[in-house]
Scaffold this active site. Structure first.
Site, PDB file in Angstrom:
ATOM      1  N   LYS A 187      60.467  35.693  38.758  1.00  0.00           N
ATOM      2  CA  LYS A 187      60.292  36.833  39.854  1.00  0.00           C
ATOM      3  C   LYS A 187      58.912  36.792  40.603  1.00  0.00           C
ATOM      4  O   LYS A 187      58.594  37.712  41.379  1.00  0.00           O
ATOM      5  CB  LYS A 187      60.873  38.155  39.461  1.00  0.00           C
ATOM      6  CG  LYS A 187      62.146  38.324  39.043  1.00  0.00           C
ATOM      7  CD  LYS A 187      62.548  39.702  38.620  1.00  0.00           C
ATOM      8  CE  LYS A 187      63.801  39.870  38.038  1.00  0.00           C
ATOM      9  NZ  LYS A 187      64.875  39.858  38.776  1.00  0.00           N
ATOM     10  N   GLN A 198      60.146  44.155  38.219  1.00  0.00           N
ATOM     11  CA  GLN A 198      59.433  44.373  39.485  1.00  0.00           C
ATOM     12  C   GLN A 198      58.220  44.806  39.836  1.00  0.00           C
ATOM     13  O   GLN A 198      58.150  45.160  40.996  1.00  0.00           O
ATOM     14  CB  GLN A 198      60.719  45.359  40.130  1.00  0.00           C
ATOM     15  CG  GLN A 198      62.218  44.921  39.996  1.00  0.00           C
ATOM     16  CD  GLN A 198      62.586  43.834  40.810  1.00  0.00           C
ATOM     17  OE1 GLN A 198      61.851  43.291  41.743  1.00  0.00           O
ATOM     18  NE2 GLN A 198      63.649  43.268  40.471  1.00  0.00           N
ATOM     19  N   ASP A 236      59.542  48.054  31.633  1.00  0.00           N
ATOM     20  CA  ASP A 236      59.967  46.870  32.166  1.00  0.00           C
ATOM     21  C   ASP A 236      59.189  46.772  33.487  1.00  0.00           C
ATOM     22  O   ASP A 236      59.350  47.316  34.381  1.00  0.00           O
ATOM     23  CB  ASP A 236      61.275  47.358  32.521  1.00  0.00           C
ATOM     24  CG  ASP A 236      62.192  46.268  33.155  1.00  0.00           C
ATOM     25  OD1 ASP A 236      61.752  45.264  33.653  1.00  0.00           O
ATOM     26  OD2 ASP A 236      63.389  46.365  33.592  1.00  0.00           O
ATOM     27  N   CYS A 255      72.975  45.492  38.883  1.00  0.00           N
ATOM     28  CA  CYS A 255      73.059  45.630  37.485  1.00  0.00           C
ATOM     29  C   CYS A 255      72.403  46.808  36.863  1.00  0.00           C
ATOM     30  O   CYS A 255      71.899  47.254  36.062  1.00  0.00           O
ATOM     31  CB  CYS A 255      71.980  44.475  36.682  1.00  0.00           C
ATOM     32  SG  CYS A 255      72.285  42.910  37.088  1.00  0.00           S
ATOM     33  N   HIS A 308      67.635  49.152  34.699  1.00  0.00           N
ATOM     34  CA  HIS A 308      68.308  47.816  34.801  1.00  0.00           C
ATOM     35  C   HIS A 308      69.094  47.469  33.423  1.00  0.00           C
ATOM     36  O   HIS A 308      68.538  48.023  32.373  1.00  0.00           O
ATOM     37  CB  HIS A 308      67.254  46.667  35.021  1.00  0.00           C
ATOM     38  CG  HIS A 308      67.751  45.368  35.268  1.00  0.00           C
ATOM     39  ND1 HIS A 308      68.650  44.510  34.159  1.00  0.00           N
ATOM     40  CD2 HIS A 308      68.179  44.635  36.310  1.00  0.00           C
ATOM     41  CE1 HIS A 308      69.048  43.443  34.801  1.00  0.00           C
ATOM     42  NE2 HIS A 308      68.795  43.481  36.048  1.00  0.00           N
TER      43      HIS A 308
HETATM   44  C1  LIG Z   1      64.021  45.956  36.623  1.00  0.00           C
HETATM   45  C2  LIG Z   1      64.677  44.728  36.158  1.00  0.00           C
HETATM   46  N1  LIG Z   1      64.375  44.573  34.928  1.00  0.00           N
HETATM   47  C3  LIG Z   1      64.907  43.540  34.279  1.00  0.00           C
HETATM   48  C4  LIG Z   1      65.594  42.519  34.861  1.00  0.00           C
HETATM   49  C5  LIG Z   1      65.931  41.223  34.332  1.00  0.00           C
HETATM   50  O1  LIG Z   1      65.220  40.074  34.372  1.00  0.00           O
HETATM   51  P1  LIG Z   1      65.634  38.633  33.986  1.00  0.00           P
HETATM   52  O2  LIG Z   1      66.908  38.436  34.580  1.00  0.00           O
HETATM   53  O3  LIG Z   1      64.561  37.864  34.475  1.00  0.00           O
HETATM   54  O4  LIG Z   1      65.755  38.658  32.349  1.00  0.00           O
HETATM   55  C6  LIG Z   1      65.415  42.635  36.382  1.00  0.00           C
HETATM   56  C7  LIG Z   1      65.984  41.411  37.263  1.00  0.00           C
HETATM   57  O5  LIG Z   1      66.807  41.343  38.005  1.00  0.00           O
HETATM   58  C8  LIG Z   1      64.832  43.636  37.157  1.00  0.00           C
HETATM   59  O6  LIG Z   1      65.037  43.891  38.436  1.00  0.00           O
END
Ligand SMILES: Cc1ncc(COP(=O)(O)O)c(C=O)c1O
Lengths: 147, 408
Positions: B223, B200, B197, B362, B120
């Site tokens: 989430k 998910q 990270d 993203c 991401h």
């Molecule tokens: C794998 C992953 N990392 C990071 C994020 C970023 O999360 P947040 O927007 O809550 O900071 C997301 C959210 O879409 C994600 O799916």
């Protein structure tokens, strides 16, 4: 409101058989726009002559049917027009999408995209080409350079 | 676990969209909120609201207690100690905080950060930018055929200069699960740390940072059935203790003079300013809720639905399903209807009450690799049920037919 109001036959026709697709040999200016929220990409070549007339334009890009069809229809509409008139077309089209009073006589096929105004999340797809075009002619007018 | 009963605990899921039962299958973007979380936030504001770590009066002590209890709940969810949990605004802020603080200290010329092209943007850009500033190298793991990060591929690029290995546990695009336990061992042997990270994974499966050997773990409240604007960074105690603050201000100090200052211990030294107290309370309630339902149960349930959806989608002629051919290990299913752009698919599915994500998720580098500028993604969670799968499949079928018709 239904999907048929957006995905009209003319719209799908412009999507599948885009007019003015590709590049111009000697464009006055090229603008690349990227819609970071959805990943749509559009490259627009514009050729404007000394009299301020849009002689030709062409586009290439990646995007949904609405953004690609709008590009095809818009270029169809502004070719041969003076810059001021092309701007009025762009403005009227934006008015149509914002559900304001719009000068429909200027719009031609673009009017078929009126249904998009009912899908607020998709309005930016339809206006992508307009934003690219306005950037291009702003820069041409600023530069005063119609080589 | 009774998904039908669970669904009724989420007030928003009682809604209808476009006159249709709401089929919300975009939980990888954000989850819906159960009544217990909404109640916890409301109760905090109605009964205990005051600033934390400041007031002498009882009300302030209760607010502080609520905030610290929430930290303990969130710690429990990932099997960490409360002092190892820093509250942030979400995964993005957690990863930035980590890259700025730990990365800023550990990286320099001759060192490298190992990550993957499937991250991401929020786990790519903080490392990319800190590496640029510190003159460190950013290295990429080679993805396998299925777009997956394997331990072998990580071992192939890690060396003595590696300081940080930064990877997602579960991909938000493909739903693939990375073997972070094996990768932690590889990182540690090279003298590097593993930053995960968990945006998910933490909401969807049992997580034990000790057992897996994870050094840092970032995740988001929104989430995992919690509120927006709150998240956490888990950091192993010894590592957090050696890290400098990033945000300076109130709450995080011990002693301040006009020319110098000393700071509280971790995790408080990373929480400058008045924190999102209500958000933390909500995230704590969400952590408790998920544990009560059971994370193994949640994981089993949502992967079952995702596998059923993937099988069903594959059976629709003219639909491409991405990701593993065989069994899926997460609730994410990514697909396209051939010849129809994903945005058009999402708009059409919405007319059937079905909410899916469409776009590049993203993750532009991975999408380029897939050769798809844009895909549709359905992601399942604990409140989804077999009816959601049926509704999704019927809507995709109808959408395919619709575009066949209008596109002649
Ligand atoms: C794998 C992953 N990392 C990071 C994020 C970023 O999360 P947040 O927007 O809550 O900071 C997301 C959210 O879409 C994600 O799916």
């Amino acid at each position: 409101m239904s999907l048929d109001d957006v995905y009209r036959e003319v719209v799908m026709d412009h999507y599948q058989n885009p007019r003015h697709h590709g590049h111009l040999e000697h464009p006055t200016l090229t603008v690349g726009l990227h819609n970071p929220s959805c990943g749509d990409e559009l490259h627009l070549d514009v050729l404007v002559d000394e009299d301020g007339i849009v002689r030709d334009a062409a586009f290439e890009g990646q995007g949904c049917s609405i953004s690609m069809a709008a590009a095809s229809m818009f270029i169809d509409r502004v070719r041969g027009k003076k810059l001021e008139e092309a701007r009025r077309i762009a403005e009227s089209f934006k008015d149509l999408l914002r559900r304001r009073e719009a000068d429909r006589s200027l719009l031609g096929d673009l009017e078929a995209l009126e249904g998009v105004s009912r899908f607020p999340a998709r309005v930016k797809c339809a206006t992508l080409v307009m934003n690219a075009f306005e950037q291009a002619i702003d820069r041409i007018e600023e530069g005063g350079d119609h080589k | 676990m009774n998904p039908v009963a669970l669904r009724s605990e989420f007030p928003l899921l009682r809604r209808y969209e476009n006159g249709k039962r709401l089929c919300y299958v975009d939980s990888a973007a954000t989850s819906q909120k159960p009544q217990v979380v909404l109640d916890a936030v409301r109760r905090y504001y109605v009964e205990d609201n005051a600033n934390v770590h400041r007031g002498v009066y009882d009300l302030a002590a209760r607010a502080t207690q609520d905030y610290e209890d929430a930290r303990a709940e969130v710690a429990g969810l990932v099997h960490a100690e409360p002092e190892e949990i820093v509250f942030t605004r979400g995964t993005t802020e957690s990863l930035n905080l980590l890259a700025l603080s730990y990365g800023g200290q550990a990286l320099g010329p001759g060192t490298n950060v190992v990550t993957s092209p499937a991250e991401h943007h929020s786990n790519l850009l903080p490392w990319q930018q800190v590496a640029l500033r510190r003159g460190a190298e950013l290295r990429f793991v080679e993805l396998d055929e299925a777009g997956q990060v394997t331990p072998d591929a990580v071992a192939a690029v890690v060396d003595g200069g590696t300081r940080v290995v930064a990877l997602a546990h579960v991909s938000n695009v493909m739903g693939t699960v990375t073997d972070v336990g094996a990768i932690a061992a590889i990182a540690h042997r090279a003298g590097a740390i593993l930053a995960v990270d968990g945006a998910q994974s933490v909401p969807h499966m049992p997580m034990d940072v000790r057992q897996l050997g994870i050094d840092f773990l970032a995740f988001s409240g929104h989430k995992m059935c919690g509120p927006t604007g709150i998240g956490a960074l888990y950091g192993r105690r010894e590592l957090l203790a050696g890290m400098s603050p990033v945000y300076y201000g109130g709450e995080m100090i011990e002693e301040v003079t006009l020319t110098s200052a000393t700071f509280k211990e971790a995790p408080w030294r990373f929480e400058g300013g008045t924190p999102n107290i209500a958000g933390a309370v909500g995230m704590g309630a969400a952590a408790r809720f998920l544990q009560e339902v059971g994370l193994s149960e949640i994981h089993r349930h949502e992967t079952e639905l995702a596998n059923a959806a993937a099988d069903g989608l594959r059976r629709i002629e003219g639909v491409t399903v991405y990701g593993p051919e065989g069994h899926r290990e997460s609730g994410v299913v990514t697909f396209n209807i051939d010849g129809v752009h994903a945005h058009d698919v999402a708009t059409a599915l919405d007319q059937h009450g079905v909410c899916v994500r469409a776009g590049h998720h993203c993750c532009q580098p991975l999408m380029r690799r897939l050769g798809a500028a844009s895909t549709a993604r359905a992601s399942f969670y604990l409140y989804n049920d077999a009816e959601d799968v049926r509704q999704l499949l019927a809507a995709v079928q109808a959408t395919k037919e619709f575009f066949r018709r209008v596109a002649g």
